[in-house]
Design an enzyme around this catalytic site. Structure first.
Site, PDB file in Angstrom:
ATOM      1  CB  VAL A   1       4.269  -0.088  -6.818  1.00 34.15           C
ATOM      2  CG1 VAL A   1       5.880  -0.754  -6.980  1.00 34.15           C
ATOM      3  CG2 VAL A   1       3.928   0.242  -8.271  1.00 34.15           C
ATOM      4  N   PRO A   2       3.637  -2.878  -4.503  1.00 30.38           N
ATOM      5  CG  PRO A   2       3.181  -5.304  -4.539  1.00 30.38           C
ATOM      6  CD  PRO A   2       3.406  -3.964  -5.675  1.00 30.38           C
ATOM      7  CB  CYS A   3       7.533  -1.166  -1.670  1.00 26.16           C
ATOM      8  SG  CYS A   3       6.586   0.598  -1.023  1.00 26.16           S
ATOM      9  CG  HIS A   4       2.989  -3.730   1.341  1.00 22.64           C
ATOM     10  ND1 HIS A   4       2.596  -3.150   0.321  1.00 22.64           N
ATOM     11  CD2 HIS A   4       2.375  -4.998   1.432  1.00 22.64           C
ATOM     12  CE1 HIS A   4       1.650  -4.080  -0.174  1.00 22.64           C
ATOM     13  NE2 HIS A   4       1.482  -5.024   0.585  1.00 22.64           N
ATOM     14  NE  ARG A   5       2.051  -7.817  -1.641  1.00 18.89           N
ATOM     15  CZ  ARG A   5       1.178  -7.743  -3.187  1.00 18.89           C
ATOM     16  NH1 ARG A   5       2.050  -8.046  -4.236  1.00 18.89           N
ATOM     17  NH2 ARG A   5       0.032  -7.569  -2.940  1.00 18.89           N
TER      18      ARG A   5
END
Length: 181
Positions: free
Chosen positions: A143-147
Site C-alpha cells: 500500500v504505497p504511501c511513500h508515493r
C-alpha cells in the site's frame, strides 16, 4: 482490498511473521489466516518484531518462519515495478481503507500530493486526515504511501524514515525510466 471483521486486537489470534534483511534495512511480513496484515521496515529485526507486537498486542505471534507470503512481498521490495500478487488482510476504519485503496491506485514511479489524493478521494477539505491515513498504513510498499509528497513536491514524513521513502521513489523512478525507454 478485502477487509476482515477481526479486530487488530483480537485476543489469541495467531499472526505468523518473518523478518529478512533488504537494501532498506530489515523488513517484516506478518500474516493471519486471511492474508498479509503488516509489512514493516526497520533498522533491525528486533525493532520490527517490537512494532508488530505493539500493533497486535493480544495476538499470538508465531515466527520467524519464511513462507510463500513473504516471497510476494520480497518481490515488490526488491523490484518496485513488480505488481503485488498476494492477499491482504486490511484492518482499518472505513476512512483508512478508502485512503489505502486510493494509494494502491498510484502507479509505480509516480507521486501525488496529499491535497491531490484528498481531491481524488472526493474529500478536498480532508488533507490532514488523508495524511494521517497515509501515516497509519501498516502495509509498507504494497500500500504505497511513500508515493505521496507535499504540495511543493518535497518529501514529508514517512513512518519508516524519510530516507527509505526517498530510496523507494528513486528505485521506482529508475524502474519506470527503464520501462519507458
Amino acid at each position: 482490498m478485502a477487509s476482515t471483521p477481526v479486530s487488530p486486537h483480537a485476543p489469541g489470534e495467531q499472526i505468523r511473521f518473518a523478518v529478512e534483511p533488504c537494501a532498506l534495512g530489515s523488513f517484516l511480513v506478518a500474516w493471519s489466516g486471511h492474508g498479509i496484515v503488516a509489512v514493516l521496515f526497520s533498522d533491525s529485526a528486533h525493532q520490527a518484531v517490537f512494532e508488530l507486537a505493539s500493533t497486535f498486542p493480544r495476538a499470538e505471534l508465531v515466527g520467524p518462519k519464511w513462507e510463500r507470503e513473504c516471497e510476494t512481498v520480497r518481490a515488490v521490495v526488491e523490484d518496485p515495478c513488480c505488481a503485488f500478487e498476494g492477499t491482504l488482510d486490511v484492518r482499518g476504519s472505513s476512512f483508512q481503507n478508502r485512503v489505502w485503496n486510493g494509494l494502491r491506485r498510484i502507479p509505480a514511479g509516480c507521486t501525488v500530493s496529499y491535497g491531490r489524493l484528498a481531491v481524488d478521494l472526493g474529500m478536498p477539505g480532508a488533507v490532514r486526515a488523508v495524511a494521517r491515513g497515509c501515516a497509519s498504513n501498516p502495509l509498507a510498499v504494497v500500500v504505497p504511501c511513500h508515493r505521496v509528497v507535499g504540495a511543493d513536491g518535497a518529501l514529508r514524513g514517512y513512518r519508516w524514515g524519510v530516507w527509505r521513502k526517498h530510496a523507494l521513489l528513486l528505485r521506482e523512478g529508475a524502474c519506470a525510466d527503464t520501462l519507458a525507454g
